[in-house]
Scaffold this motif. Structure first.
Motif, short mmCIF file in Angstrom:
data_model
loop_
_atom_site.label_atom_id
_atom_site.label_comp_id
_atom_site.label_asym_id
_atom_site.label_seq_id
_atom_site.Cartn_x
_atom_site.Cartn_y
_atom_site.Cartn_z
N ASN A 121 -38.40 10.76 30.26
CA ASN A 121 -37.41 10.32 31.26
C ASN A 121 -36.52 11.45 31.75
OD1 ASN A 121 -34.37 9.00 31.58
ND2 ASN A 121 -35.99 7.84 32.59
N HIS A 129 -32.50 2.40 38.67
CA HIS A 129 -31.05 2.47 38.86
C HIS A 129 -30.58 1.86 40.17
CE1 HIS A 129 -31.13 4.61 35.21
NE2 HIS A 129 -31.76 5.66 35.70
N HIS A 165 -38.18 7.48 38.97
CA HIS A 165 -37.63 6.25 38.39
C HIS A 165 -36.26 5.83 38.95
CE1 HIS A 165 -34.94 8.48 35.67
NE2 HIS A 165 -34.37 7.33 35.37
N ASP A 225 -31.72 2.59 31.52
CA ASP A 225 -32.78 3.46 30.98
C ASP A 225 -33.15 3.03 29.56
OD1 ASP A 225 -33.29 5.43 33.01
OD2 ASP A 225 -31.31 6.26 32.62
FE LIG Z 1 -32.56 7.07 34.35
#
Ligand SMILES: [Fe+2]
Ligand code: FES
Lengths: 432, 168
Positions: free
Chosen positions: A206, A217, A212, A373
């Motif tokens: 990540n 988010h 992502h 996350d």
């Molecule tokens: Fe993130």
């Protein structure tokens, strides 16, 4: 899986995909502890955490408890945090200052270089029992080295030294330190700890996963949209500036670019490459940097474009928002993360405070970014219990990797190049 | 300030303060987040320190250090369908007690109130507990009270946390 030979491990890693066992098999995890965490350069701490003689912090190398302490001669020692008598974890605090480490159980006492100072009943040991202060001292880590205050240790005597292993990541550490007008950073500013029920590698992947944010988010970035820029509120200003980026398009993220090499290291470029801030605080900061180095060198320092740096296997450091973080593997499906703020010496106070505000907003356990996350890592671990679809894919951008002179590769930001390189390094460490 | 200012308080005012603290807990438990944020003044600060001895929210990091606009961002995020850490949502039970009115600032029309809280949170098969001290600065406004600042000192503020989405 309990036994894994090299050829079996080879079968788990392909060019653009890995088998789910790398995240779920306890036997693989145990091997990782020996072959990856037992043989890699692991970040231990920063010299500024142990500024005075007797200062110590406790940390981990993989699962092993470790003490970093500044000895009387000014040197930093890295010692295994385990009493040599019957195994008590010697030091139970996160940090402190001490003249010696005394075991709470039977009083064996060690100097801050690890040598055994006293054993209260020394006389009654068998005559041939070796109570030598070195040999029965705290176990020393095989290799310790540091670069610009960043202390690293390696449990194995053989293998590459720190500097060749850092390779092009050295420039990332330089970037962090050079940007401080005094050329130094200090680990003041506190920190956070987090835990999650998932494999450590999900967190590592990540760190440079730029496709992502616009999905993971979206809630945070859309909640922050419309907040007035330039608000007097420090938190609002930071939230606005940072959270908006999390909702940016893939074109935005592609422009930042990513770099990675076969050692698993990698970095991503600045969020707004080429764009220099122009606020009053920034200009004061730039003036301080120019005063120190002259305008030419100062500009050279500011032109370095690195946002996030990943030092494989488990250390991440970020220039722009002044923090480092490390993931500790605990079990195959449980991990802990520690996050440390640092301050740039000689920078305007407001700049360092702004970094604190950023960390509250984006790196805290209560962050509206991080909590999403961490939830996702756990859902990865849960999803991978599924059988039948055994592969995890890192195929995005696989044909766009461009070789660089420094031995690494470069790609657009949304490429999964960093993960492909992480698993290239993983396979090499696990099989050689 | 005197040692036991609460004793000098009108019982009715004390009851009002007590009810206010309970009401804040209730709004959070009932996920009435907008109404909860509306209890705070425009210049309010909501602070959850990250270390037990932390004295400054400026020089070191905090679990939360929100101004009113940031609180509102937090609430809008909780309402977003893609706030993954709230799918499924948390269920919480806030309990407030040991409410003490420590000080009264007549000029600012503000009360300093200390209370203990415990919060149970259940989400996605896991239940956990938080606890600590809340320091409210309550301001007398037309029609009642508002929160001018709140500091939440968690007893485990430096623990390794799982993600925190619901406030205290
Ligand atoms: Fe993130
Ligand atoms: S275990 Fe440490 S002195 Fe006995």
């Amino acid at each position: 899986m309990s036994e894994h030979c090299a050829s079996q491990i080879d079968k788990l890693i392909e060019a653009d995909r890995v088998h789910r066992d790398v995240y779920t098999a306890p036997g693989i995890f145990d091997l990782e502890m020996a072959r990856i965490f037992g043989r890699s350069w692991i970040w231990i701490g920063h010299a500024s955490q142990v500024a005075s003689i007797g200062d110590f912090v406790t940390t981990r190398i993989g699962r092993q408890p470790v003490i970093m302490v500044r000895h009387g001669d000014g040197q930093i020692k890295v010692l295994i945090n385990r009493c040599r008598h019957r195994g008590v974890r010697l030091c139970a605090l996160d940090r402190g200052n001490t003249k010696q480490f005394r075991c709470p159980y039977h009083g064996w006492t060690y100097r801050t270089d690890g040598t055994l100072l006293t054993e209260p009943l020394r006389d009654v040991f068998a005559k041939d029992f070796d109570l030598d202060e070195e040999r029965m001292g705290l176990t020393k880590v095989a290799r310790v080295d540091s670069y610009r205050g960043f202390v690293f240790a390696n449990l194995t005597p053989g293998g590459a030294d720190l500097m060749p292993n850092l390779g092009p990541m050295k420039a990332g550490i330089d970037d962090i330190c050079d940007r401080a007008p005094e050329g130094e950073i200090a680990f003041t500013g506190g920190g956070f700890k987090q835990q999650f029920d998932a494999n450590w590698k999900f967190w590592v992947e990540n760190m440079i996963d730029l496709d992502h944010p616009r999905f993971a988010h979206v809630a945070a970035s859309s909640a922050a949209r419309g907040m007035e820029p330039g608000s007097d509120y420090v938190t609002a200003r930071a939230a606005n500036r940072v959270l908006n980026a999390f909702g940016a398009s893939s074109e935005f993220w592609n422009k930042t670019g990513v770099w990675a090499n076969g050692d698993g290291h990698g970095y991503m470029g600045s969020l707004a490459p080429g764009a220099e801030p122009d606020g009053d605080i920034y200009l004061r900061y730039k003036a301080a940097l120019e005063e120190k180095h002259g305008p030419e060198r100062a500009q050279e320092i500011l032109n370095v474009s690195r946002h996030n740096n990943l030092l494989y296997p488990n250390f991440n450091f970020q220039t722009s928002f002044q923090h480092v973080k490390i993931v500790d593997p605990i079990t195959v499906d449980h991990s802990e993360v520690r996050i440390f703020a640092f301050q740039m010496k000689g920078a305007p106070e407001e700049m360092n405070r702004d970094a604190i505000v950023y960390l509250n907003t984006v790196q805290s356990p209560a962050s509206i970014i991080q909590s999403d996350d961490f939830d996702i890592y756990e859902r990865q671990q849960q999803g991978l219990t599924a059988q039948g679809s055994d592969w995890v894919y890192f195929a995005r951008g696989a044909e766009g990797d461009v070789a660089e002179d420094d031995g690494g590769f470069r790609a657009v930001g949304t490429s999964e190049l960093p993960m492909r390189k992480q698993f290239q390094a993983w396979r090499a460490l696990m099989t050689e | 300030m005197a040692q036991q200012p609460a004793a000098r308080l009108d019982l009715e005012v004390f009851r009002e303060i007590e009810a206010f603290i309970y009401y804040e807990s209730r709004l959070l438990d009932e996920r009435r987040f907008e109404e909860w944020a509306a209890l705070y003044t425009d210049d309010a600060v909501y602070w959850v320190p990250a270390a037990p001895d932390q004295t400054s929210p400026i020089d070191s990091v905090s679990i939360i250090y929100d101004d009113k606009p940031s609180m509102e961002v937090r609430v809008r995020r909780l309402r977003h369908p893609d706030a993954h850490a709230q799918v499924p949502p948390s269920r919480t039970s806030h309990m407030a007690g040991n409410i003490m009115v420590d000080a009264l600032d007549e000029q600012a029309r503000e009360y300093s109130v200390t209370s203990q809280f415990q919060m149970l949170e259940y989400r996605a098969g896991r239940q956990r507990a938080f606890g600590g001290t809340s320091d409210h600065r309550l301001r007398r406004v037309k029609g009642g009270l508002m929160v001018a600042s709140k500091t939440v000192r968690l007893i485990n503020c430096d623990a390794a946390f799982r993600g925190i989405a619901i406030l205290f």
